[in-house]
Design a protein around this motif. Structure first.
Motif, PDB file in Angstrom:
ATOM      1  N   SER A  85     -17.355 -50.725 -34.573  1.00 49.88           N
ATOM      2  CA  SER A  85     -18.658 -51.075 -34.460  1.00 49.88           C
ATOM      3  C   SER A  85     -19.365 -51.667 -35.642  1.00 49.88           C
ATOM      4  O   SER A  85     -20.303 -52.489 -35.671  1.00 49.88           O
ATOM      5  CB  SER A  85     -19.528 -49.943 -34.187  1.00 49.88           C
ATOM      6  OG  SER A  85     -19.265 -48.891 -35.396  1.00 49.88           O
ATOM      7  N   ARG A  86     -18.736 -51.386 -36.802  1.00 44.75           N
ATOM      8  CA  ARG A  86     -19.137 -52.068 -38.276  1.00 44.75           C
ATOM      9  C   ARG A  86     -18.879 -53.474 -38.213  1.00 44.75           C
ATOM     10  O   ARG A  86     -19.596 -54.396 -38.894  1.00 44.75           O
ATOM     11  CB  ARG A  86     -18.476 -51.408 -39.480  1.00 44.75           C
ATOM     12  CG  ARG A  86     -16.930 -51.555 -39.213  1.00 44.75           C
ATOM     13  CD  ARG A  86     -16.401 -50.796 -40.507  1.00 44.75           C
ATOM     14  NE  ARG A  86     -15.064 -50.372 -40.284  1.00 44.75           N
ATOM     15  CZ  ARG A  86     -14.499 -49.434 -39.838  1.00 44.75           C
ATOM     16  NH1 ARG A  86     -15.346 -48.409 -39.444  1.00 44.75           N
ATOM     17  NH2 ARG A  86     -13.261 -49.068 -39.823  1.00 44.75           N
ATOM     18  N   ASP A  92     -26.978 -52.904 -31.461  1.00 43.58           N
ATOM     19  CA  ASP A  92     -27.033 -51.266 -31.311  1.00 43.58           C
ATOM     20  C   ASP A  92     -25.522 -51.010 -30.503  1.00 43.58           C
ATOM     21  O   ASP A  92     -24.591 -50.770 -31.500  1.00 43.58           O
ATOM     22  CB  ASP A  92     -28.275 -51.263 -30.216  1.00 43.58           C
ATOM     23  CG  ASP A  92     -28.457 -49.713 -30.337  1.00 43.58           C
ATOM     24  OD1 ASP A  92     -27.792 -48.815 -30.959  1.00 43.58           O
ATOM     25  OD2 ASP A  92     -29.452 -49.201 -29.634  1.00 43.58           O
ATOM     26  N   PHE A  93     -25.185 -51.112 -29.212  1.00 38.71           N
ATOM     27  CA  PHE A  93     -24.270 -50.921 -28.680  1.00 38.71           C
ATOM     28  C   PHE A  93     -23.837 -51.980 -27.775  1.00 38.71           C
ATOM     29  O   PHE A  93     -24.765 -52.625 -27.217  1.00 38.71           O
ATOM     30  CB  PHE A  93     -24.289 -49.452 -27.900  1.00 38.71           C
ATOM     31  CG  PHE A  93     -24.483 -48.393 -28.893  1.00 38.71           C
ATOM     32  CD1 PHE A  93     -23.796 -47.906 -29.650  1.00 38.71           C
ATOM     33  CD2 PHE A  93     -25.877 -47.798 -28.859  1.00 38.71           C
ATOM     34  CE1 PHE A  93     -23.828 -46.762 -30.376  1.00 38.71           C
ATOM     35  CE2 PHE A  93     -26.073 -46.874 -29.748  1.00 38.71           C
ATOM     36  CZ  PHE A  93     -25.120 -46.359 -30.346  1.00 38.71           C
ATOM     37  N   ALA A 163     -24.126 -40.726 -24.225  1.00 37.86           N
ATOM     38  CA  ALA A 163     -23.390 -40.899 -25.169  1.00 37.86           C
ATOM     39  C   ALA A 163     -22.521 -42.049 -25.290  1.00 37.86           C
ATOM     40  O   ALA A 163     -22.386 -42.589 -24.222  1.00 37.86           O
ATOM     41  CB  ALA A 163     -22.476 -39.576 -25.219  1.00 37.86           C
ATOM     42  N   TYR A 164     -22.098 -42.508 -26.628  1.00 31.62           N
ATOM     43  CA  TYR A 164     -21.547 -43.688 -26.752  1.00 31.62           C
ATOM     44  C   TYR A 164     -19.932 -43.124 -27.783  1.00 31.62           C
ATOM     45  O   TYR A 164     -20.062 -42.699 -28.591  1.00 31.62           O
ATOM     46  CB  TYR A 164     -22.115 -44.670 -27.590  1.00 31.62           C
ATOM     47  CG  TYR A 164     -23.298 -45.468 -26.691  1.00 31.62           C
ATOM     48  CD1 TYR A 164     -22.908 -46.507 -25.927  1.00 31.62           C
ATOM     49  CD2 TYR A 164     -24.541 -44.875 -26.669  1.00 31.62           C
ATOM     50  CE1 TYR A 164     -23.929 -47.234 -25.187  1.00 31.62           C
ATOM     51  CE2 TYR A 164     -25.530 -45.615 -25.838  1.00 31.62           C
ATOM     52  CZ  TYR A 164     -25.117 -46.494 -24.996  1.00 31.62           C
ATOM     53  OH  TYR A 164     -26.009 -47.220 -24.379  1.00 31.62           O
ATOM     54  N   ALA A 165     -19.113 -43.929 -27.150  1.00 28.59           N
ATOM     55  CA  ALA A 165     -17.675 -43.511 -27.558  1.00 28.59           C
ATOM     56  C   ALA A 165     -17.412 -44.941 -28.662  1.00 28.59           C
ATOM     57  O   ALA A 165     -17.490 -46.040 -28.066  1.00 28.59           O
ATOM     58  CB  ALA A 165     -16.495 -43.176 -26.744  1.00 28.59           C
ATOM     59  N   LYS A 166     -16.753 -44.751 -29.667  1.00 24.17           N
ATOM     60  CA  LYS A 166     -16.530 -45.720 -30.600  1.00 24.17           C
ATOM     61  C   LYS A 166     -14.994 -45.849 -31.071  1.00 24.17           C
ATOM     62  O   LYS A 166     -14.354 -44.625 -31.034  1.00 24.17           O
ATOM     63  CB  LYS A 166     -17.414 -45.895 -31.710  1.00 24.17           C
ATOM     64  CG  LYS A 166     -18.807 -46.000 -31.417  1.00 24.17           C
ATOM     65  CD  LYS A 166     -19.671 -46.112 -32.848  1.00 24.17           C
ATOM     66  CE  LYS A 166     -21.104 -46.254 -32.479  1.00 24.17           C
ATOM     67  NZ  LYS A 166     -21.822 -46.444 -33.735  1.00 24.17           N
ATOM     68  N   LYS A 167     -14.738 -46.884 -31.686  1.00 24.83           N
ATOM     69  CA  LYS A 167     -13.299 -46.886 -31.977  1.00 24.83           C
ATOM     70  C   LYS A 167     -13.262 -46.569 -33.567  1.00 24.83           C
ATOM     71  O   LYS A 167     -14.292 -46.893 -34.459  1.00 24.83           O
ATOM     72  CB  LYS A 167     -12.702 -48.519 -31.989  1.00 24.83           C
ATOM     73  CG  LYS A 167     -11.547 -48.419 -32.491  1.00 24.83           C
ATOM     74  CD  LYS A 167     -11.103 -50.137 -32.214  1.00 24.83           C
ATOM     75  CE  LYS A 167      -9.579 -50.440 -33.044  1.00 24.83           C
ATOM     76  NZ  LYS A 167      -8.982 -51.879 -32.693  1.00 24.83           N
ATOM     77  N   GLY A 168     -12.277 -45.819 -33.817  1.00 25.06           N
ATOM     78  CA  GLY A 168     -12.291 -45.313 -35.357  1.00 25.06           C
ATOM     79  C   GLY A 168     -10.797 -44.548 -35.573  1.00 25.06           C
ATOM     80  O   GLY A 168      -9.762 -44.648 -34.677  1.00 25.06           O
TER      81      GLY A 168
END
Length: 275
Positions: A85-86, A92-93, A163-168
């Motif tokens: 996301s960065r 936003d999303f 909810a939002y899922a992100k990569k990390g």
């Protein structure tokens, strides 16, 4: 003995949860680097942003958000194609850096209602709770699994959220750790004496032992060095265990390549300054 950059790998066991292999002809530091990268730097997808529209349960908003974040999500098919996301250009999303989930459960009966991962609705079929994947298929490579309980509702209580899922990866937060555990042993018979047993005969033997039935540990070898490493990689479900290993090795290779490139540039700059 071959050099440390010429290791060999022998796969001994592979199933939906575990990958066991033997790594030979390399250094202890290399084996431990692979273990650490698989735990802390292999990316997965996990819920990172939650908006609760209605919560009349006995559990606070923060507690529910935390529980949602720790639910492992299937990441094998999507994580490589997603952006962090960065790094994304959206404000936003968007579908390039996140996956949206929704949940809306209302209890209207006198019996307690369990809100589980089966109630989480994903906009991306490839990213779902690990307990929900391939449920509609008769041939499920991952085996049967129970849904994860999020919260319990009594009559009149309501839970609605987005909810939002992100990569990390695990260095940022443990919810992105793809492993339930990664371990290796290099001295199953304790010939190096890195461990001192008060009563060696009472200590359980390793599954990789080469000792006879009446032996408790190998004779001390002061000149020996770790050369063979028995790995056991256990997945939490977000990635297949073989993918954790291959992705971890690729990440470690990239880090070393970047280090070599930067070091070469620094040496060139130093040479120019001297001249």
């Amino acid at each position: 003995m071959p050099y440390a950059n010429q290791p060999s790998v022998t796969l001994t066991e592979l199933n939906a949860e575990n990958c066991k292999f033997q790594l030979e002809d390399t250094d202890l530091s290399v084996a431990n680097s692979i273990r650490r990268v698989m735990i802390a730097e292999t990316p997965t997808i996990a819920i990172d942003w939650v908006q609760l529209d209605s919560n009349s349960t006995v559990i606070s908003d923060e507690f529910i958000s935390h529980r949602l974040g720790l639910i492992p999500l299937t990441s094998d098919e999507m994580v490589d194609n997603m952006q962090y996301s960065r790094d994304c250009t959206c404000t936003d999303f968007c579908t390039d850096c996140s996956v949206e989930f929704s949940l809306d459960v209302n209890c209207t009966t006198d019996t307690t209602k369990h809100v589980t991962t089966s109630d989480l609705i994903s906009t991306e079929p490839k990213v779902v709770p690990v307990t929900s994947r391939d449920r509609e298929n008769e041939a499920n490579d991952y085996g049967d699994s129970d849904d994860i309980l999020i919260v319990k509702l009594r009559k009149g209580q309501h839970l609605k959220l987005r909810a939002y899922a992100k990569k990390g990866f695990g260095k940022e937060h443990a919810k992105w750790n793809p492993t339930a555990g990664v371990a290796f042993e290099y001295d199953p018979d304790n010939a190096l004496r890195h461990t001192i047993y008060p009563k060696p005969d009472e200590w359980p033997k390793s599954e990789y032992t080469e000792l006879e039935e009446d032996e408790s540990q190998a004779p001390y070898d002061y000149a020996a060095k770790p050369n063979k490493f028995f790995f056991n990689v256990e997945s939490c479900g977000s990635l297949k265990p073989q993918n954790i290993v291959t992705m971890g090795v690729s990440i470690l290779k990239k880090k070393l390549s970047d280090l070599q490139t930067n070091l070469s540039q620094e040496l060139q700059n130093d040479a120019l300054q001297i001249n």
